[in-house]
Design a protein around this motif. Structure first.
Motif, PDB file in Angstrom:
ATOM      1  N   PRO A 184       0.834  -1.201   0.000  1.00  0.00           N
ATOM      2  CA  PRO A 184       0.000   0.000   0.000  1.00  0.00           C
ATOM      3  C   PRO A 184       0.876   1.261   0.000  1.00  0.00           C
ATOM      4  O   PRO A 184       1.930   1.287   0.635  1.00  0.00           O
ATOM      5  N   VAL A 185       0.427   2.267  -0.718  1.00  0.00           N
ATOM      6  CA  VAL A 185       1.131   3.555  -0.761  1.00  0.00           C
ATOM      7  C   VAL A 185       0.200   4.595  -0.167  1.00  0.00           C
ATOM      8  O   VAL A 185      -0.927   4.756  -0.609  1.00  0.00           O
ATOM      9  N   ARG A 186       0.695   5.294   0.833  1.00  0.00           N
ATOM     10  CA  ARG A 186      -0.099   6.313   1.503  1.00  0.00           C
ATOM     11  C   ARG A 186       0.671   7.630   1.481  1.00  0.00           C
ATOM     12  O   ARG A 186       1.872   7.654   1.304  1.00  0.00           O
ATOM     13  N   GLU A 187      -0.044   8.733   1.665  1.00  0.00           N
ATOM     14  CA  GLU A 187       0.580  10.048   1.734  1.00  0.00           C
ATOM     15  C   GLU A 187       0.245  10.689   3.069  1.00  0.00           C
ATOM     16  O   GLU A 187      -0.878  10.563   3.560  1.00  0.00           O
ATOM     17  N   LEU A 188       1.189  11.385   3.625  1.00  0.00           N
ATOM     18  CA  LEU A 188       1.001  12.106   4.872  1.00  0.00           C
ATOM     19  C   LEU A 188       0.493  13.511   4.550  1.00  0.00           C
ATOM     20  O   LEU A 188       1.106  14.220   3.752  1.00  0.00           O
ATOM     21  N   GLN A 189      -0.612  13.889   5.136  1.00  0.00           N
ATOM     22  CA  GLN A 189      -1.228  15.187   4.865  1.00  0.00           C
ATOM     23  C   GLN A 189      -1.063  16.101   6.074  1.00  0.00           C
ATOM     24  O   GLN A 189      -2.014  16.462   6.745  1.00  0.00           O
ATOM     25  N   VAL A 190       0.158  16.488   6.358  1.00  0.00           N
ATOM     26  CA  VAL A 190       0.453  17.395   7.474  1.00  0.00           C
ATOM     27  C   VAL A 190       0.830  18.744   6.925  1.00  0.00           C
ATOM     28  O   VAL A 190       1.678  18.858   6.038  1.00  0.00           O
TER      29      VAL A 190
END
Length: 82
Positions: free
Chosen positions: A75-81
């Motif tokens: 799985p590829v996820r992105e951090l939305q900070v």
């Protein structure tokens, strides 16, 4: 042929050769997992050291056209900070 490793650059711990798994990345879209890679591993902090001849062999394996031993779904996820 036994590979010789210096003491750990970061903590001064003893570095001995072990077999590790490496996530070999090339750019943003290329990832190959390579198992059984000989690496010097610090027995105190866990830092890993790879010899130049091992890295060259990893590059050959990663870019070879030989069929993969196994295909993993990652799985590829992105951090939305902000």
């Amino acid at each position: 042929m036994a590979r010789v490793y210096h003491r750990c650059y970061f903590c001064g711990g003893e570095v001995i050769e072990q077999r590790v798994t490496v996530d070999y990345r090339w750019g943003d879209a290329f990832l190959v997992v390579i198992r059984h890679v000989p690496a010097g591993v610090c027995q105190q902090c866990g830092e890993q050291y790879l010899k130049a001849e091992v890295v060259k062999e990893m590059e050959k394996v990663a870019h070879s056209q030989e069929e993969a031993k196994e295909i993993l779904r990652i799985p590829v996820r992105e951090l939305q900070v902000a």
